[in-house]
Design an enzyme around this catalytic site. Structure first.
Site, mmCIF file in Angstrom:
data_model
loop_
_atom_site.group_PDB
_atom_site.id
_atom_site.type_symbol
_atom_site.label_atom_id
_atom_site.label_comp_id
_atom_site.label_asym_id
_atom_site.label_seq_id
_atom_site.Cartn_x
_atom_site.Cartn_y
_atom_site.Cartn_z
ATOM 1 N N ASP A 174 -30.091 54.056 -29.556
ATOM 2 C CA ASP A 174 -29.279 55.167 -29.056
ATOM 3 C C ASP A 174 -28.262 55.550 -30.133
ATOM 4 O O ASP A 174 -28.529 55.406 -31.325
ATOM 5 C CB ASP A 174 -28.616 54.770 -27.736
ATOM 6 N N SER A 175 -27.078 56.026 -29.723
ATOM 7 C CA SER A 175 -26.090 56.491 -30.687
ATOM 8 C C SER A 175 -25.618 55.392 -31.637
ATOM 9 O O SER A 175 -25.245 55.671 -32.771
ATOM 10 C CB SER A 175 -24.880 57.083 -29.944
ATOM 11 N N HIS A 176 -25.634 54.147 -31.188
ATOM 12 C CA HIS A 176 -25.217 53.058 -32.069
ATOM 13 C C HIS A 176 -26.180 52.907 -33.242
ATOM 14 O O HIS A 176 -25.770 52.528 -34.344
ATOM 15 C CB HIS A 176 -25.132 51.744 -31.289
#
Length: 375
Positions: A162-164
């Site tokens: 995801d965004s990480h």
């Protein structure tokens, strides 16, 4: 010529053949706009990393972290950029990367220090959920000779997340960011994927979408989850993935933050947190099994931070345990704690990304056969 002199020359030597003839104030120092109409020259052969769709002498892409590498002999090379917002980093001969941020469609002439053999890397560092963008190719203008591209690296790593994993706002110096600031400070190459791949000298592919999860997206918003989007080359849910020659020895997955970081809302299909847990575990196990069929010999590494009072990490660890109980011995879980979350909207910053990569690397190095010799 020493390295510092070469870097100064390179900084002063990028010019753009695009839409205008005047200097553009939106471009950083060292990049100037010149009159359109320069010939592109002969196309260079590219070695492309990431999930892309081949298109002419270049490619179209939407998943983050895509890159192209090529070699040439001569004083300059030209980069053709298609439409769409994208942030690029241009690296010549291993020098510090130069930024092309939201370049206008057109032809960018890049002069190089010394008329000799050069290596060039064009790296996409921004996220492109809104639509696909394209690199229309690298070209050899008059006086430059295309050379064979560099060979594929022996090691290959696929990152799913995801965004990480995207590196969302990781170069920001503040938590409070506008969406434009998030876009401008996102750098996938400095995220955990780019950092870990560089450490191992590996080619890499990033299959990550900010805000998406295994069975639930952030705050329950409606959109394909990562497993639903994964089979396709673009985020349109229809463009087939025809990636050839991609056989990662290592698959790194960080998913669960968006499944669990917000409360369930009325109307969502899970009436209790326990039901969400069960669905997440089933969905994650099924997704890893799908990946196992695709990459039978790969080592699969699941990881999670200690956010949401440890709920994310506990659930991801249960998935790894379930896979091992089913006989998959090439899977492990890595908890990551103690991050600062100093990037945009309390995301990991570059220092955190290095810490994530170090935690993953420690477990990778403890495995006896992650990098089998290929014949």
């Amino acid at each position: 010529m020493d390295i510092r002199t070469g870097r100064r020359m390179l900084m002063l030597a990028i010019s753009l053949a695009a839409t205008g003839a005047d200097d553009r104030p939106d471009l950083p120092p060292g990049i100037t706009a010149v009159a359109a109409g320069l010939p592109a020259g002969r196309p260079l052969s590219l070695r492309v990393g990431g999930r892309v769709v081949a298109e002419g002498a270049g490619f179209r892409r939407q998943w983050p972290g895509s890159y192209a590498e090529a070699r040439f002999h001569g004083p300059a090379v030209s980069l053709a950029v298609g439409p769409g917002d994208v942030s690029l980093r241009v690296t010549i001969d291993g020098n510090p990367p130069l930024a092309l941020v939201r370049p206008a469609p057109g032809l960018y002439r890049i002069a190089t220090p010394g008329e000799r053999d050069h290596d060039i890397r064009i790296q996409v560092v921004s996220e492109s959920q809104a639509g696909a963008t394209s690199i229309a190719g690298l070209y050899a203008p008059v006086g430059t000779t295309p050379l064979a591209p560099p060979p594929p690296r022996t090691r290959q790593i696929e990152f799913i997340g995801d965004s990480h994993t995207v590196g969302y706002g990781n170069t920001s110096a503040r938590n409070d960011c506008t969406q434009d600031q998030v876009w401008a400070t996102t750098d996938t190459a400095q995220g955990p994927a780019g950092t870990l791949a560089a450490h191992y000298g590996a080619d890499y592919q990033v299959d990550a979408i900010s805000g998406r999860g295994i069975v639930r997206n952030y705050d329950g918003f409606a959109a394909p989850t990562v497993p639903q989007a994964y089979p396709f080359a673009l985020l349109d849910g229809k463009t087939p993935d025809r990636t050839a020659g991609w056989r990662p020895q290592l698959v790194v997955i960080g998913l669960g933050t968006n499944d669990f970081s917000t409360k369930l809302k009325p109307g969502e299909r899970w009436t209790t947190r326990e039901a969400l847990h069960a669905d997440y575990e089933r969905g994650y196990v099924a997704f890893v099994r799908q990946l196992r069929r695709r990459y039978p010999g790969a080592f699969v590494l699941l990881w999670a931070t200690d956010l949401a009072d440890g709920e994310i990490a506990r659930e991801a660890e249960r998935v790894a345990a379930a896979l091992r109980r089913d006989g998959d011995r090439r899977v492990a879980f890595v908890p990551v704690a103690g991050l600062r979350f100093a990037g945009c909207h309390s995301h990991p910053d570059v220092a955190d990304d290095r810490a994530i990569a170090a935690a993953l690397g420690k477990v990778i190095d403890a495995q006896p056969d992650v990098w089998p010799i290929r014949r």
